[in-house]
Design an enzyme around this catalytic site. Structure first.
Site, PDB file in Angstrom:
ATOM      1  N   ARG A 104     -32.245 -24.087 -37.623  1.00 47.51           N
ATOM      2  CA  ARG A 104     -33.693 -24.121 -37.756  1.00 47.51           C
ATOM      3  C   ARG A 104     -34.157 -22.813 -38.373  1.00 47.51           C
ATOM      4  NH1 ARG A 104     -37.861 -25.205 -32.956  1.00 47.51           N
ATOM      5  NH2 ARG A 104     -37.194 -23.174 -32.264  1.00 47.51           N
ATOM      6  N   THR A 108     -40.241 -21.392 -40.804  1.00 44.67           N
ATOM      7  CA  THR A 108     -40.827 -22.698 -41.149  1.00 44.67           C
ATOM      8  C   THR A 108     -40.527 -23.769 -40.094  1.00 44.67           C
ATOM      9  OG1 THR A 108     -38.819 -23.411 -42.284  1.00 44.67           O
ATOM     10  CG2 THR A 108     -40.438 -22.180 -43.597  1.00 44.67           C
ATOM     11  N   ASP A 200     -33.103 -20.127 -26.063  1.00 41.60           N
ATOM     12  CA  ASP A 200     -32.345 -20.598 -27.224  1.00 41.60           C
ATOM     13  C   ASP A 200     -30.955 -21.044 -26.749  1.00 41.60           C
ATOM     14  OD1 ASP A 200     -32.269 -19.848 -30.595  1.00 41.60           O
ATOM     15  OD2 ASP A 200     -30.465 -20.459 -29.528  1.00 41.60           O
ATOM     16  N   ASP A 203     -27.826 -19.449 -28.489  1.00 43.63           N
ATOM     17  CA  ASP A 203     -27.645 -18.038 -28.103  1.00 43.63           C
ATOM     18  C   ASP A 203     -27.160 -17.927 -26.663  1.00 43.63           C
ATOM     19  OD1 ASP A 203     -28.341 -16.999 -30.544  1.00 43.63           O
ATOM     20  OD2 ASP A 203     -30.452 -16.704 -30.024  1.00 43.63           O
TER      21      ASP A 203
HETATM   22  C1  PRP Z   1     -31.528 -25.526 -31.858  1.00 48.59           C
HETATM   23  C2  PRP Z   1     -31.102 -26.769 -31.112  1.00 48.59           C
HETATM   24  C3  PRP Z   1     -31.521 -27.869 -32.054  1.00 48.59           C
HETATM   25  C4  PRP Z   1     -32.791 -27.308 -32.662  1.00 48.59           C
HETATM   26  C5  PRP Z   1     -33.958 -27.955 -31.999  1.00 48.59           C
HETATM   27  O1  PRP Z   1     -30.603 -25.220 -32.834  1.00 48.59           O
HETATM   28  O2  PRP Z   1     -29.749 -26.779 -30.784  1.00 48.59           O
HETATM   29  O3  PRP Z   1     -30.571 -28.161 -33.052  1.00 48.59           O
HETATM   30  O4  PRP Z   1     -32.798 -25.896 -32.387  1.00 48.59           O
HETATM   31  O5  PRP Z   1     -35.150 -27.572 -32.582  1.00 48.59           O
HETATM   32  P1  PRP Z   1     -36.063 -28.569 -33.401  1.00 48.59           P
HETATM   33  O6  PRP Z   1     -36.185 -29.807 -32.603  1.00 48.59           O
HETATM   34  O7  PRP Z   1     -37.359 -27.820 -33.518  1.00 48.59           O
HETATM   35  O8  PRP Z   1     -35.439 -28.813 -34.756  1.00 48.59           O
HETATM   36  P2  PRP Z   1     -30.722 -23.913 -33.750  1.00 48.59           P
HETATM   37  O9  PRP Z   1     -31.443 -24.236 -35.009  1.00 48.59           O
HETATM   38  O10 PRP Z   1     -31.249 -22.770 -32.953  1.00 48.59           O
HETATM   39  O11 PRP Z   1     -29.226 -23.675 -34.189  1.00 48.59           O
HETATM   40  P3  PRP Z   1     -27.931 -23.281 -33.324  1.00 48.59           P
HETATM   41  O12 PRP Z   1     -27.563 -24.477 -32.491  1.00 48.59           O
HETATM   42  O13 PRP Z   1     -26.932 -23.001 -34.379  1.00 48.59           O
HETATM   43  O14 PRP Z   1     -28.262 -22.073 -32.490  1.00 48.59           O
HETATM   44  N1  URA Z   2     -34.044 -24.610 -29.881  1.00 50.17           N
HETATM   45  C1  URA Z   2     -33.639 -24.030 -28.731  1.00 50.17           C
HETATM   46  O1  URA Z   2     -32.464 -23.659 -28.598  1.00 50.17           O
HETATM   47  N2  URA Z   2     -34.538 -23.858 -27.742  1.00 50.17           N
HETATM   48  C2  URA Z   2     -35.812 -24.256 -27.864  1.00 50.17           C
HETATM   49  O2  URA Z   2     -36.595 -24.082 -26.893  1.00 50.17           O
HETATM   50  C3  URA Z   2     -36.224 -24.860 -29.059  1.00 50.17           C
HETATM   51  C4  URA Z   2     -35.305 -25.030 -30.046  1.00 50.17           C
END
Ligand code: PRP
Ligand code: URA
Length: 209
Positions: A104, A108, A200, A203
């Site tokens: 994400r 944006t 997150d 993380d």
């Molecule tokens: C997080 C989560 C989803 C997304 C959800 O991933 O695991 O994939 O955010 O958010 P959304 O519904 O607003 O799209 P992230 O983009 O942080 O990537 P990661 O799993 O690599 O940390």
């Molecule tokens: N992605 C995450 O990991 N946590 C949130 O709360 C939203 C998006």
């Protein structure tokens, strides 16, 4: 809400509460996610079709139930989806696996795709997509768009936590895809994070912040 199942099993709810706590360590968070994913897997596969095969027990022959159709596909939205994937594979070790690399953009909130690898014959299989978080739903919607473009027709989405805004957007975009989640929280904040949420997920799983 139509098409949305909240998995309110007490063990799921108890483990989720520990995961939400900010003092929970990376190691505990990862272990709990793996444990919870087996319970969620049990629920998301609850109504799979069965057929019978003829077997011999030590006592006599019988027609015994087995899963019908081709092996399932578990599709993990990277990175955090892998935390659910591992426990799902503990329960269904013969499942095929798809990886969908999306992150994400923090400004944006739009998903950026960096990887996609899936079995060729998605059209013939049930695809269960896993990602712990459904926030704006931008990532999940993009993942489903991609899977459908590659032929998937029978899809379920499994997450751990959802925002009401994300559930509504997801169901509007993909009304044919049932959603399974352990909780629907209060709202999204202005940075697109689920509140109260758990922070997150990627993380917290990997200790990257
Ligand atoms: C997080 C989560 C989803 C997304 C959800 O991933 O695991 O994939 O955010 O958010 P959304 O519904 O607003 O799209 P992230 O983009 O942080 O990537 P990661 O799993 O690599 O940390
Ligand atoms: N992605 C995450 O990991 N946590 C949130 O709360 C939203 C998006």
């Amino acid at each position: 809400m139509d098409g949305v199942t909240v998995i309110d099993h007490p063990l799921v709810q108890h483990k989720l509460t520990i995961m939400r706590k900010k003092e929970t360590s990376t190691a505990s968070f990862r272990r709990l996610l793996r444990e919870i994913s087996t319970l969620l897997c049990y629920e998301v596969t609850r109504n799979l079709d069965l057929t019978t095969i003829r077997i011999e027990t030590p006592m006599e022959a019988m027609d015994a139930p087995v899963l019908e159709g081709k092996k399932l596909v578990f599709a993990s939205i990277l990175r955090a989806g892998n935390g659910l994937l591992e426990g799902m594979l503990d329960l269904v070790p013969a499942a095929r696996v798809a990886h969908i690399g999306l992150y994400r953009d923090h400004e944006t909130l739009q998903p950026v795709e960096y990887y996609f690898k899936a079995p060729d014959d998605l059209a013939d299989r049930l695809v269960i997509v896993v990602d712990p978080m459904l926030a704006t739903a931008n990532s999940a919607i993009a993942a489903m768009d991609k899977l459908k473009e590659r032929g998937a027709r029978n899809i379920r989405f499994l997450c751990l936590l959802a925002a009401p805004e994300g559930v509504e957007r997801f169901c509007a975009a993909h009304p044919d895809i049932p959603v399974f989640t352990a909780a629907i929280d209060s709202h999204l904040n202005d940075k697109g994070y689920i509140v109260p949420g758990l922070g997150d997920a990627g993380d917290r799983m990997y200790g990257t912040k």
